[in-house]
Scaffold this motif. Structure first.
Motif, mmCIF file in Angstrom:
data_model
loop_
_atom_site.group_PDB
_atom_site.id
_atom_site.type_symbol
_atom_site.label_atom_id
_atom_site.label_comp_id
_atom_site.label_asym_id
_atom_site.label_seq_id
_atom_site.Cartn_x
_atom_site.Cartn_y
_atom_site.Cartn_z
ATOM 1 N N ALA A 120 0.877 -1.171 0.000
ATOM 2 C CA ALA A 120 0.000 0.000 0.000
ATOM 3 C C ALA A 120 0.916 1.223 0.000
ATOM 4 N N ASP A 121 0.662 2.147 -0.908
ATOM 5 C CA ASP A 121 1.575 3.273 -1.103
ATOM 6 C C ASP A 121 0.804 4.551 -1.397
ATOM 7 N N ALA A 122 1.474 5.685 -1.142
ATOM 8 C CA ALA A 122 0.932 6.993 -1.516
ATOM 9 C C ALA A 122 1.830 7.599 -2.583
ATOM 10 N N PHE A 123 1.226 8.262 -3.556
ATOM 11 C CA PHE A 123 1.950 8.911 -4.639
ATOM 12 C C PHE A 123 1.534 10.380 -4.676
ATOM 13 N N ASN B 8 -2.861 -2.051 -2.871
ATOM 14 C CA ASN B 8 -2.939 -3.275 -3.673
ATOM 15 C C ASN B 8 -2.962 -4.530 -2.802
ATOM 16 N N ASP B 9 -3.023 -4.330 -1.486
ATOM 17 C CA ASP B 9 -3.205 -5.448 -0.566
ATOM 18 C C ASP B 9 -4.685 -5.783 -0.403
ATOM 19 N N GLU B 10 -5.537 -5.070 -1.120
ATOM 20 C CA GLU B 10 -6.963 -5.343 -1.132
ATOM 21 C C GLU B 10 -7.373 -5.765 -2.545
ATOM 22 N N ASP B 11 -8.438 -6.560 -2.641
ATOM 23 C CA ASP B 11 -8.922 -7.020 -3.934
ATOM 24 C C ASP B 11 -10.421 -6.762 -4.034
ATOM 25 N N PRO B 12 -10.851 -5.864 -4.942
ATOM 26 C CA PRO B 12 -10.018 -5.107 -5.878
ATOM 27 C C PRO B 12 -9.196 -4.029 -5.151
ATOM 28 N N SER C 78 -0.439 -6.725 -10.475
ATOM 29 C CA SER C 78 0.280 -7.991 -10.281
ATOM 30 C C SER C 78 1.801 -7.831 -10.351
ATOM 31 N N GLY C 79 2.288 -6.604 -10.157
ATOM 32 C CA GLY C 79 3.731 -6.378 -10.229
ATOM 33 C C GLY C 79 4.195 -5.390 -9.182
ATOM 34 N N THR C 80 5.447 -4.941 -9.313
ATOM 35 C CA THR C 80 6.014 -4.001 -8.339
ATOM 36 C C THR C 80 6.584 -2.749 -9.003
ATOM 37 N N VAL C 81 6.284 -2.545 -10.269
ATOM 38 C CA VAL C 81 6.805 -1.381 -10.991
ATOM 39 C C VAL C 81 5.765 -0.262 -10.977
ATOM 40 N N TRP C 82 6.254 0.982 -10.927
ATOM 41 C CA TRP C 82 5.331 2.113 -11.066
ATOM 42 C C TRP C 82 5.901 3.119 -12.048
ATOM 43 N N GLY C 83 5.015 3.844 -12.701
ATOM 44 C CA GLY C 83 5.456 4.809 -13.695
ATOM 45 C C GLY C 83 4.341 5.741 -14.116
ATOM 46 N N ILE C 84 4.610 6.504 -15.161
ATOM 47 C CA ILE C 84 3.706 7.552 -15.621
ATOM 48 C C ILE C 84 3.566 7.489 -17.140
ATOM 49 N N VAL C 85 2.331 7.697 -17.602
ATOM 50 C CA VAL C 85 2.057 7.852 -19.033
ATOM 51 C C VAL C 85 1.564 9.277 -19.257
ATOM 52 N N LEU C 86 2.199 10.002 -20.168
ATOM 53 C CA LEU C 86 1.833 11.397 -20.432
ATOM 54 C C LEU C 86 1.343 11.567 -21.860
ATOM 55 N N LYS C 87 0.379 12.454 -22.014
ATOM 56 C CA LYS C 87 -0.076 12.889 -23.335
ATOM 57 C C LYS C 87 -0.336 14.397 -23.253
ATOM 58 N N PRO D 130 1.395 5.006 2.727
ATOM 59 C CA PRO D 130 -0.013 5.366 2.491
ATOM 60 C C PRO D 130 -0.513 6.386 3.526
ATOM 61 N N LYS D 131 -1.411 7.247 3.058
ATOM 62 C CA LYS D 131 -1.985 8.267 3.946
ATOM 63 C C LYS D 131 -3.173 7.726 4.727
#
Length: 206
Positions: free
Chosen positions: A71-74, A144-148, A181-190, A202-203
């Motif tokens: 569980a994370d905060a961004f 992500n420790d919860e489903d959904p 299902s992974g451990t990578v994070w990133g950004i998509v920009l347009k 997490p907050k």
């Protein structure tokens, strides 16, 4: 006299063979933003610097999340051109697939949000009290420790982090259509400018 030449050729072939696997990572374009190393997934027309990433394309940050069930905060700060968008992808693979994400798009002054999990996505929600024509600051919790996956979004200047004051609470309104299902994070920009992307604890705590 031919033996040394034969040995030399074998050595060259061996070195070439070893390098082939390394190229899978070293061929990626690397940079730093806000002190964090990133790799470009789709270079597009991105212009990158230590303080901003501008244009259209996608990237992943080199330091992964602690685990798939984290569980994370961004913390995000960005600006969008009209019809531009930015998408925070977390708990994904290195190609930004199989993860969960918060996609944000601008229509005039309205900021619209969609929650995604792999190829599935929620309905669209317009975020209240956010002017998309100005710089936008948001704090995004991804559990992500919860489903959904439980996702909450607050304004960047929030001082309390509950479900009642969240712009988005995926357990009340928009629902995350799955789990990462992974451990990578990133950004998509347009047509976007990313000014801040930080990872922290997490907050929101149940």
């Amino acid at each position: 006299m031919k033996k040394p030449v034969f040995v030399f050729l074998l050595s060259v072939m061996a070195v070439s063979g070893c390098k082939k696997d390394d190229d899978k990572t070293t061929d990626q374009v690397q940079g730093t933003f806000g002190g964090k190393t990133f790799y470009l997934v789709d270079a597009g027309d991105l212009k990158t610097s230590e303080s901003s990433i501008q244009g259209s394309g996608s990237l992943v940050f080199a330091e992964p999340l602690s685990e798939i069930s984290s569980a994370d905060a961004f913390v995000l700060k960005f600006a969008l051109e009209n019809s531009g968008s930015i998408e925070l992808v977390t708990h994904s693979n290195s190609s930004l697939g199989k993860g969960v994400s918060v996609a944000l798009s601008r229509s005039a002054t309205t900021l619209n949000a969609t929650l995604k999990a792999d190829t599935a996505e929620s309905e669209v929600k317009a975020l209240e009290d956010v002017n998309a024509a100005e710089d936008v600051s948001l704090i995004v919790d991804v559990h992500n420790d919860e489903d959904p996956t439980h996702i909450l979004v607050w304004k960047g200047d929030s001082e309390s982090f509950g479900e009642d004051n969240a712009l988005i609470n995926s357990e009340d309104g928009l629902e995350t259509p799955g789990q990462g299902s992974g451990t990578v994070w990133g950004i998509v920009l347009k047509k976007a400018t990313l000014k801040l992307a930080d990872l922290s604890d997490p907050k929101f705590v149940d």
